[in-house]
Motif scaffolding. Structure first.
Motif, PDB file in Angstrom:
ATOM      1  N   ILE A  20       0.811  -1.220   0.000  1.00 62.03           N
ATOM      2  CA  ILE A  20       0.000   0.000   0.000  1.00 62.03           C
ATOM      3  C   ILE A  20       0.843   1.268   0.000  1.00 62.03           C
ATOM      4  CG2 ILE A  20      -1.945  -1.156   1.103  1.00 62.03           C
ATOM      5  CD1 ILE A  20      -1.193   0.223   3.717  1.00 62.03           C
ATOM      6  N   ILE A  21       2.094   1.197   0.475  1.00 66.82           N
ATOM      7  CA  ILE A  21       2.923   2.407   0.469  1.00 66.82           C
ATOM      8  C   ILE A  21       3.207   2.826  -0.966  1.00 66.82           C
ATOM      9  CG2 ILE A  21       5.176   3.369   1.082  1.00 66.82           C
ATOM     10  CD1 ILE A  21       5.191   1.646   3.554  1.00 66.82           C
ATOM     11  N   CYS A  22       3.538   1.871  -1.821  1.00 67.67           N
ATOM     12  CA  CYS A  22       3.795   2.179  -3.226  1.00 67.67           C
ATOM     13  C   CYS A  22       2.497   2.490  -3.973  1.00 67.67           C
ATOM     14  CB  CYS A  22       4.518   1.025  -3.902  1.00 67.67           C
ATOM     15  SG  CYS A  22       6.208   0.771  -3.306  1.00 67.67           S
ATOM     16  N   ARG A  23       1.451   1.739  -3.659  1.00 71.50           N
ATOM     17  CA  ARG A  23       0.183   1.943  -4.366  1.00 71.50           C
ATOM     18  C   ARG A  23      -0.379   3.340  -4.117  1.00 71.50           C
ATOM     19  NH1 ARG A  23      -3.528  -1.206  -6.779  1.00 71.50           N
ATOM     20  NH2 ARG A  23      -2.451  -3.104  -6.159  1.00 71.50           N
ATOM     21  N   TYR A  24      -0.227   3.837  -2.900  1.00 69.08           N
ATOM     22  CA  TYR A  24      -0.789   5.140  -2.560  1.00 69.08           C
ATOM     23  C   TYR A  24       0.305   6.192  -2.341  1.00 69.08           C
ATOM     24  CZ  TYR A  24      -4.881   2.225  -1.944  1.00 69.08           C
ATOM     25  OH  TYR A  24      -5.892   1.326  -2.168  1.00 69.08           O
ATOM     26  N   ASP A  25       1.411   6.045  -3.057  1.00 66.76           N
ATOM     27  CA  ASP A  25       2.479   7.028  -3.005  1.00 66.76           C
ATOM     28  C   ASP A  25       1.995   8.309  -3.693  1.00 66.76           C
ATOM     29  OD1 ASP A  25       4.726   8.576  -3.296  1.00 66.76           O
ATOM     30  OD2 ASP A  25       6.013   6.954  -3.981  1.00 66.76           O
ATOM     31  N   PRO A  26       1.869   9.425  -2.958  1.00 68.81           N
ATOM     32  CA  PRO A  26       1.307  10.640  -3.569  1.00 68.81           C
ATOM     33  C   PRO A  26       2.228  11.309  -4.573  1.00 68.81           C
ATOM     34  CG  PRO A  26       2.072  11.097  -1.348  1.00 68.81           C
ATOM     35  CD  PRO A  26       2.192   9.607  -1.538  1.00 68.81           C
ATOM     36  N   GLU A  36       2.776   8.703 -14.136  1.00 69.92           N
ATOM     37  CA  GLU A  36       2.022   7.466 -14.328  1.00 69.92           C
ATOM     38  C   GLU A  36       1.241   7.199 -13.047  1.00 69.92           C
ATOM     39  OE1 GLU A  36       5.262   5.151 -17.179  1.00 69.92           O
ATOM     40  OE2 GLU A  36       4.754   4.376 -15.204  1.00 69.92           O
ATOM     41  N   ALA A  37       0.008   7.589 -13.016  1.00 69.98           N
ATOM     42  CA  ALA A  37      -0.828   7.364 -11.838  1.00 69.98           C
ATOM     43  C   ALA A  37      -2.286   7.576 -12.221  1.00 69.98           C
ATOM     44  CB  ALA A  37      -0.428   8.307 -10.703  1.00 69.98           C
ATOM     45  N   THR A  38      -3.165   7.113 -11.363  1.00 74.53           N
ATOM     46  CA  THR A  38      -4.591   7.349 -11.582  1.00 74.53           C
ATOM     47  C   THR A  38      -4.905   8.818 -11.308  1.00 74.53           C
ATOM     48  OG1 THR A  38      -5.139   6.810  -9.285  1.00 74.53           O
ATOM     49  CG2 THR A  38      -5.100   4.985 -10.876  1.00 74.53           C
ATOM     50  N   PHE A  39      -6.055   9.249 -11.793  1.00 79.05           N
ATOM     51  CA  PHE A  39      -6.458  10.634 -11.566  1.00 79.05           C
ATOM     52  C   PHE A  39      -6.558  10.928 -10.072  1.00 79.05           C
ATOM     53  CE2 PHE A  39      -9.893  13.685 -10.697  1.00 79.05           C
ATOM     54  CZ  PHE A  39      -9.371  14.809 -11.327  1.00 79.05           C
ATOM     55  N   GLY A  40      -7.073   9.951  -9.312  1.00 77.30           N
ATOM     56  CA  GLY A  40      -7.210  10.150  -7.875  1.00 77.30           C
ATOM     57  C   GLY A  40      -5.873  10.377  -7.188  1.00 77.30           C
ATOM     58  N   MET A  41      -4.823   9.626  -7.626  1.00 71.19           N
ATOM     59  CA  MET A  41      -3.508   9.797  -7.018  1.00 71.19           C
ATOM     60  C   MET A  41      -2.863  11.107  -7.454  1.00 71.19           C
ATOM     61  SD  MET A  41      -3.279   7.496  -4.909  1.00 71.19           S
ATOM     62  CE  MET A  41      -1.664   8.026  -4.380  1.00 71.19           C
ATOM     63  N   PHE A  42      -3.095  11.508  -8.711  1.00 76.13           N
ATOM     64  CA  PHE A  42      -2.626  12.820  -9.152  1.00 76.13           C
ATOM     65  C   PHE A  42      -3.259  13.919  -8.304  1.00 76.13           C
ATOM     66  CE2 PHE A  42      -1.097  11.317 -13.411  1.00 76.13           C
ATOM     67  CZ  PHE A  42       0.137  11.949 -13.361  1.00 76.13           C
ATOM     68  N   LEU A  43      -4.560  13.773  -8.071  1.00 82.22           N
ATOM     69  CA  LEU A  43      -5.284  14.768  -7.284  1.00 82.22           C
ATOM     70  C   LEU A  43      -4.778  14.799  -5.849  1.00 82.22           C
ATOM     71  CD1 LEU A  43      -7.605  16.813  -7.176  1.00 82.22           C
ATOM     72  CD2 LEU A  43      -9.141  14.920  -6.577  1.00 82.22           C
ATOM     73  N   PHE A  44      -4.556  13.615  -5.275  1.00 79.07           N
ATOM     74  CA  PHE A  44      -4.059  13.524  -3.902  1.00 79.07           C
ATOM     75  C   PHE A  44      -2.675  14.174  -3.777  1.00 79.07           C
ATOM     76  CE2 PHE A  44      -1.928  10.658  -0.631  1.00 79.07           C
ATOM     77  CZ  PHE A  44      -2.343  11.449   0.449  1.00 79.07           C
ATOM     78  N   GLY A  45      -1.787  13.854  -4.733  1.00 84.01           N
ATOM     79  CA  GLY A  45      -0.456  14.446  -4.707  1.00 84.01           C
ATOM     80  C   GLY A  45      -0.498  15.956  -4.876  1.00 84.01           C
ATOM     81  N   GLY A  46      -1.372  16.430  -5.771  1.00 85.74           N
ATOM     82  CA  GLY A  46      -1.496  17.867  -5.973  1.00 85.74           C
ATOM     83  C   GLY A  46      -2.015  18.588  -4.746  1.00 85.74           C
ATOM     84  N   LEU A  47      -3.027  18.001  -4.109  1.00 84.10           N
ATOM     85  CA  LEU A  47      -3.575  18.608  -2.893  1.00 84.10           C
ATOM     86  C   LEU A  47      -2.548  18.602  -1.765  1.00 84.10           C
ATOM     87  CD1 LEU A  47      -7.206  17.133  -2.871  1.00 84.10           C
ATOM     88  CD2 LEU A  47      -6.512  19.479  -3.396  1.00 84.10           C
ATOM     89  N   LEU A  48      -1.750  17.540  -1.699  1.00 80.65           N
ATOM     90  CA  LEU A  48      -0.724  17.458  -0.665  1.00 80.65           C
ATOM     91  C   LEU A  48       0.322  18.550  -0.857  1.00 80.65           C
ATOM     92  CD1 LEU A  48      -0.211  15.532   1.758  1.00 80.65           C
ATOM     93  CD2 LEU A  48       1.407  14.326   0.314  1.00 80.65           C
ATOM     94  N   LEU A  49       0.738  18.754  -2.103  1.00 80.99           N
ATOM     95  CA  LEU A  49       1.704  19.811  -2.380  1.00 80.99           C
ATOM     96  C   LEU A  49       1.102  21.190  -2.147  1.00 80.99           C
ATOM     97  CD1 LEU A  49       3.476  18.456  -5.591  1.00 80.99           C
ATOM     98  CD2 LEU A  49       4.347  18.494  -3.260  1.00 80.99           C
ATOM     99  N   LEU A  50      -0.150  21.355  -2.515  1.00 78.99           N
ATOM    100  CA  LEU A  50      -0.810  22.646  -2.293  1.00 78.99           C
ATOM    101  C   LEU A  50      -0.899  22.959  -0.802  1.00 78.99           C
ATOM    102  CD1 LEU A  50      -2.302  25.074  -3.500  1.00 78.99           C
ATOM    103  CD2 LEU A  50      -4.423  23.751  -3.360  1.00 78.99           C
ATOM    104  N   SER A  51      -1.277  21.958  -0.016  1.00 81.84           N
ATOM    105  CA  SER A  51      -1.335  22.180   1.432  1.00 81.84           C
ATOM    106  C   SER A  51       0.049  22.409   2.013  1.00 81.84           C
ATOM    107  CB  SER A  51      -2.001  20.982   2.126  1.00 81.84           C
ATOM    108  OG  SER A  51      -1.208  19.808   1.982  1.00 81.84           O
ATOM    109  N   GLY A  52       1.093  21.852   1.333  1.00 81.02           N
ATOM    110  CA  GLY A  52       2.457  22.025   1.802  1.00 81.02           C
ATOM    111  C   GLY A  52       2.953  23.450   1.711  1.00 81.02           C
ATOM    112  N   VAL A  53       2.276  24.294   0.937  1.00 76.76           N
ATOM    113  CA  VAL A  53       2.637  25.709   0.880  1.00 76.76           C
ATOM    114  C   VAL A  53       2.366  26.375   2.233  1.00 76.76           C
ATOM    115  CG1 VAL A  53       2.133  27.926  -0.238  1.00 76.76           C
ATOM    116  CG2 VAL A  53       2.203  25.816  -1.594  1.00 76.76           C
ATOM    117  N   PHE A  54       1.329  25.901   2.922  1.00 69.96           N
ATOM    118  CA  PHE A  54       0.906  26.533   4.180  1.00 69.96           C
ATOM    119  C   PHE A  54       1.187  25.660   5.411  1.00 69.96           C
ATOM    120  CE2 PHE A  54      -1.918  27.744   0.668  1.00 69.96           C
ATOM    121  CZ  PHE A  54      -1.640  29.099   0.601  1.00 69.96           C
TER     122      PHE A  54
END
Length: 436
Positions: A207-213, A221-239
């Motif tokens: 699961i660590i690799c499967r849900y690597d943001p 190379e990722a599903t839309f959901g993982m792209f979205l998760f990674g993007g939101l994580l980086l966006l929240s990382g600004v603050f």
């Protein structure tokens, strides 16, 4: 004090300039990575009359042994240089540029693989399965940061981990979230680590690799959901500085434990603290522990009561956590493909109208008796029951230990980094007016 304030203003401006340069570097890396992603398929895919569909590549191709050796050499050199920069040079500027290099090499060039975080699963599989032989490079990537942490603190997090470096470079306007919320969210990595080990030990999933943001960002190379998760994580990382490192990273749990026993560790001041308080708010990760004086010392009776309560809390939460985990074992086991298929065969009414899974189609075509599948699923559920007790007990130990730690007051006279949670990033060092 006016001179010190001007120095702090100049320091903050230099930090913004460095982050601006780093942002430009990241933009170039993104452009290069996108170009590489589109350049892979230079020729049209072959057409097959049989209806064959070319499978998607989810992992980088295996590397030649000499290149694997190069990865290990780069890892050890980066760990050595950043450790020297933190403990000897006490230079945040040098740590910053090492992190840029690590992001470029281990992130975009190596596409986040091999990574020390995912290596947890390989080590677990090697320990739980006698048939799996862990690659030596994976073992080095898992062990080397732990050894350096035991000796020098979390210098791996400071400037070598590509995931941490990525978040560190985008934390433009970090805000404090408070110790209470920090403590609550800080339990999530323990849950993640426990589930990751459980699913690997039961041969269910990585699961660590499967849900690597970050896999979608580094490899595109990722599903839309993982792209979205990674993007939101980086966006929240600004603050919220390093949200993945602080509130998700399972490898950080191991580093946290080991760093508390490190022989050498980064200090805010190189000598005696003069209580200027300039470093008080310098850490965006809230890892600086403030002085606790002995103005109102607790009575001996109060200390004894707290100590006894702390001792009782840990076994209580371990039993409670173990029992809770054992009660959830069937739900946890549903992630396993064999258990899920057995459940679908037992309750066909629940999947009416749904498309049959590939696994189910393959099982029916194999001619394997259903009774054998039920027996395998029962054995797996039993493993999850035992694993539920273990993982639940581990989480209970964690929560009980955290609560017990809050009951005991540790007195200190200086501003000190928390040896467990401190990323050794050397930010606070620049705020200290004492340089030697």
């Amino acid at each position: 004090m006016d001179l010190e304030k001007r120095n702090l203003t100049l320091l903050k401006r230099r930090i913004l300039v460095k982050k601006g340069i780093a942002l430009a570097v990241l933009t170039l890396l993104f452009a290069w990575q996108i170009g590489s992603a589109y350049a892979i398929q230079r020729f049209p895919k072959p057409e097959f009359e049989s209806g064959y569909v070319t499978p998607e590549t989810l992992l980088p191709t295996p590397r030649a042994e000499i290149l694997e050796i190069m990865d290990v050499v780069v890892l050890l050199l980066a760990l050595s240089v950043v450790t020297w920069a933190v403990l000897k040079r006490r230079s945040r500027n040098l740590v910053f540029w090492i992190s840029v290099f690590s992001l470029a090499y281990f992130g975009f060039y190596r596409q986040g693989c091999v990574c020390s975080i995912g290596a947890i699963q390989n080590v677990t599989l090697a320990l739980s399965s006698g048939s799996y032989i862990i690659p030596w490079t994976v073992l080095v990537f898992f062990m080397a940061p732990l050894v350096f942490t035991l000796a020098f603190g979390r210098t791996f997090c400071a400037g070598v981990c590509a995931f941490g470096a990525f978040q560190d470079l985008i934390s433009w306007r970090p805000i404090k979230i408070g110790p209470q919320l920090n403590a609550v969210l800080g339990v999530i990595p323990y849950i993640y680590l426990g589930l990751a080990v459980l699913y690997v030990a039961t041969k269910t999933d990585f699961i660590i690799c499967r849900y690597d943001p970050f896999v979608g960002i580094f490899r595109f190379e990722a599903t839309f959901g993982m792209f979205l998760f990674g993007g939101l994580l980086l966006l929240s990382g600004v603050f919220i500085a390093r949200p993945y490192c602080r509130f998700l990273c399972p490898y950080g749990v191991l580093l946290n434990w080991i760093s508390r026993f490190s022989k050498y560790h980064m200090t805010i001041t190189p000598s005696v603290c003069v209580q200027c308080r300039l470093c008080e708010d310098s850490c965006p990760y809230e890892c600086i522990e403030k002085p606790v004086t002995v103005k109102n010392p607790e009575s001996r009776q109060t200390v004894v009561k707290k100590f006894i309560l702390a001792i009782l809390l840990i076994p209580f939460f371990m039993l409670l956590g173990g029992w809770t985990g054992s009660q959830l074992h069937e739900s946890l086991a549903m992630v396993n493909g064999k258990v899920r298929m057995a459940n679908e065969l037992l309750h066909p009414e629940r999947i009416i109208g749904l498309t049959e899974s590939i696994e189910m189609t393959a099982f029916k075509a194999s001619g394997k008796p259903v009774s054998e599948l039920y027996a395998e699923a029962t054995a797996i559920i039993r493993e999850f029951y035992i694993g539920g007790w273990i993982v639940g007990g581990f989480l209970g130990l964690t929560i009980g230990g955290l609560l017990a730690g809050r009951l005991i007051t540790r007195y200190r006279t200086d501003f000190e980094p928390n040896r467990g949670t401190c990323f050794s990033c050397a930010r606070c060092v620049d705020y200290c007016p004492i340089k030697s």
